[in-house]
Design an enzyme around this catalytic site. Structure first.
Site, PDB file in Angstrom:
ATOM      1  CE  LYS A 114      15.405   5.129  -3.595  1.00 34.72           C
ATOM      2  NZ  LYS A 114      17.032   5.145  -3.220  1.00 34.72           N
ATOM      3  CE  LYS A 206      17.611  -1.315  -6.531  1.00 37.76           C
ATOM      4  NZ  LYS A 206      18.624  -0.388  -5.909  1.00 37.76           N
ATOM      5  CE  LYS A 209      20.652   0.504   1.849  1.00 36.52           C
ATOM      6  NZ  LYS A 209      21.192   0.921   1.146  1.00 36.52           N
TER       7      LYS A 209
HETATM    8  N1  AQP Z   1      19.846  -5.627  -5.359  1.00 31.80           N
HETATM    9  C1  AQP Z   1      20.516  -4.970  -6.194  1.00 31.80           C
HETATM   10  N2  AQP Z   1      21.837  -5.963  -6.727  1.00 31.80           N
HETATM   11  C2  AQP Z   1      23.142  -5.508  -6.618  1.00 31.80           C
HETATM   12  N3  AQP Z   1      23.428  -4.301  -6.697  1.00 31.80           N
HETATM   13  C3  AQP Z   1      22.614  -3.477  -5.252  1.00 31.80           C
HETATM   14  N4  AQP Z   1      23.086  -2.193  -4.799  1.00 31.80           N
HETATM   15  C4  AQP Z   1      21.842  -1.505  -4.047  1.00 31.80           C
HETATM   16  N5  AQP Z   1      20.811  -2.818  -4.293  1.00 31.80           N
HETATM   17  C5  AQP Z   1      20.884  -3.556  -5.540  1.00 31.80           C
HETATM   18  C6  AQP Z   1      24.337  -1.649  -4.697  1.00 31.80           C
HETATM   19  O1  AQP Z   1      24.794  -1.316  -3.490  1.00 31.80           O
HETATM   20  C7  AQP Z   1      25.338   0.376  -3.462  1.00 31.80           C
HETATM   21  C8  AQP Z   1      24.854   1.058  -2.231  1.00 31.80           C
HETATM   22  O2  AQP Z   1      23.128   0.867  -2.825  1.00 31.80           O
HETATM   23  P1  AQP Z   1      22.577   2.733  -2.206  1.00 31.80           P
HETATM   24  O3  AQP Z   1      22.464   2.031  -0.715  1.00 31.80           O
HETATM   25  O4  AQP Z   1      23.554   3.280  -2.041  1.00 31.80           O
HETATM   26  O5  AQP Z   1      21.755   2.479  -2.567  1.00 31.80           O
HETATM   27  P2  AQP Z   1      20.398   2.084  -2.851  1.00 31.80           P
HETATM   28  O6  AQP Z   1      20.459   1.858  -4.123  1.00 31.80           O
HETATM   29  O7  AQP Z   1      19.415   3.095  -3.305  1.00 31.80           O
HETATM   30  O8  AQP Z   1      20.264   0.944  -2.349  1.00 31.80           O
HETATM   31  P3  AQP Z   1      18.817   0.042  -1.745  1.00 31.80           P
HETATM   32  O9  AQP Z   1      18.964  -1.522  -0.867  1.00 31.80           O
HETATM   33  O10 AQP Z   1      17.749  -0.456  -3.398  1.00 31.80           O
HETATM   34  O11 AQP Z   1      17.639   1.009  -1.514  1.00 31.80           O
HETATM   35  P4  AQP Z   1      16.742   1.851  -1.647  1.00 31.80           P
HETATM   36  O12 AQP Z   1      15.756   1.061  -0.874  1.00 31.80           O
HETATM   37  O13 AQP Z   1      16.419   3.293  -1.278  1.00 31.80           O
HETATM   38  O14 AQP Z   1      16.229   1.382  -3.026  1.00 31.80           O
HETATM   39  C9  AQP Z   1      25.241   0.342  -4.939  1.00 31.80           C
HETATM   40  O15 AQP Z   1      26.337   0.861  -5.497  1.00 31.80           O
HETATM   41  C10 AQP Z   1      24.355  -0.220  -5.283  1.00 31.80           C
HETATM   42  O16 AQP Z   1      24.374  -0.397  -6.880  1.00 31.80           O
END
Ligand code: AQP
Length: 344
Positions: A114, A206, A209
């Site tokens: 990040k 992955k 968002k």
């Molecule tokens: N691609 C994924 N597959 C399975 N699990 C996922 N999680 C996130 N992406 C995947 C799980 O969702 C929960 C909440 O995630 P979060 O919102 O706290 O954080 P994150 O991992 O930062 O989500 P994003 O969508 O991946 O955001 P960005 O774009 O900022 O990187 C967690 O349990 C996570 O494991």
């Protein structure tokens, strides 16, 4: 020492919730409700480790809450709240900042990804994120944490922090009548066919968002047409689907779509391949569209209805925060005694 079993997990209100969040985390949250006391948190303090527009943060906090409820979390039986309403998370995080070691945090891959190349410009909060995450879990002395694969390393760090706190303060923990350990070793629950849902545009990345392409993910609020378009355009290879799981090796896009289908159908990849082995992607994608629309359509519709009732959502969060605070305050008092802080 035996700790009371309790589940804790959180989701950041940072934008469109997608199928990865749903299959990797939220469906697990729902399933655990029958057997555990659960605390589910919208982690707004984690969200601001990178810049968030204030009005959007408010909107997204309500939307994640709506997603929890629409997916089937019962906020009366369990606790649903937003992190910033319970100050003890930040309080314990500070103590943990003094327990965790720089060397441990330097190894965290999420920070490296990040912060990217411009590390000097990353917030201190982004660096200390795992320490706050450990506090989120341990302020409730939670024993089980359902998360996606990507959070495994942070969970391991939370376990290390719990262990070091227990060791560093062992005498004081004992002297205050808490036995051998004050914090449990929280156990990650990372199971099933979709613990890491990948981008629909690139099976090695992955689903996230923050991906600039909306075609990389299925959002929980996507309508049937959007879901159909995204699945149809999803990247695949030229071969038909294999009959066995071994045949998915080195085929990341096929593996991802089969995993998504299996998780939505609440079955395993092997069962999906028994049904679709030998099929062309066009036929498999059509079935995946139908299944996705059937599963996600009602959730998206209910989310849209709930976010329009912000008074109800805010009430759920306030009520959940009161119940969360009661547990957190008790544990924070104990931590203060253990650490040696004078308190009234
Ligand atoms: N691609 C994924 N597959 C399975 N699990 C996922 N999680 C996130 N992406 C995947 C799980 O969702 C929960 C909440 O995630 P979060 O919102 O706290 O954080 P994150 O991992 O930062 O989500 P994003 O969508 O991946 O955001 P960005 O774009 O900022 O990187 C967690 O349990 C996570 O494991």
């Amino acid at each position: 020492m035996a700790f009371k079993e309790r589940v804790f997990s959180g989701v950041q209100p940072t934008g469109n919730l997608h199928l990865g969040n749903y299959l990797g985390a939220i469906t697990k949250f729902v399933a655990l409700q029958d057997n555990y006391d659960c605390i589910y948190c919208v982690v707004d303090m984690h969200a601001i480790t990178v810049w968030q527009d204030p009005a959007e943060l408010t909107r997204n906090t309500r939307e994640v809450t709506a997603a929890f409820i629409a997916a089937g979390i019962d906020p009366k039986k369990h606790i649903v709240f937003n992190q910033s309403q319970v100050a003890e998370h930040a309080e314990l995080a500070w103590v943990f900042n003094c327990v965790a070691r720089m060397g441990w945090l330097n190894r965290m891959t999420q920070f490296k990804e990040k912060a990217g190349k411009d590390r000097e410009n990353a917030s201190i909060g982004l660096y200390a994120y795992p320490s706050l995450m450990a506090a989120d879990i341990l302020i409730y002395r939670a024993t089980h944490v359902p998360v996606g694969e990507d959070q495994k390393q942070h969970l391991e760090l939370a376990r290390d922090i719990a262990q070091k706190f227990n060791n560093d303060y062992a005498k004081s923990i004992e002297a205050h009548g808490f036995g051998e350990a004050f914090f449990p070793q929280p156990e990650p629950l990372i199971q099933g066919p979709a613990t890491r849902v990948m981008s629909l545009r690139d099976g090695t990345k992955k689903m996230s968002k923050s991906d600039p392409s909306d075609y990389s993910r299925i959002n929980l609020t996507d309508d049937a047409d959007a879901i159909a378009q995204k699945v149809r355009k999803a990247k695949t290879d030229a071969e038909p689907l294999p009959g066995e799981e071994k045949g998915l090796e080195a085929r990341p896009e096929a593996d991802n779509l089969v995993g998504i289908y299996a998780a939505l159908a609440d079955t395993g990849k092997a069962d999906v391949l028994r049904e679709f082995g030998g099929a062309q992607f066009s036929a498999f994608k059509a079935a995946l569209v139908d299944l996705s629309v059937a599963k996600l359509g009602p959730i998206g519709a209910e989310m849209k209805r709930l976010v329009n009732d912000s008074a109800y959502i805010d009430q759920v969060l306030a009520d959940g925060a009161d119940r969360a605070r009661a547990i957190a305050a008790e544990n924070m008092k104990a931590v203060k005694d253990i650490v040696g802080f004078v308190r009234r």
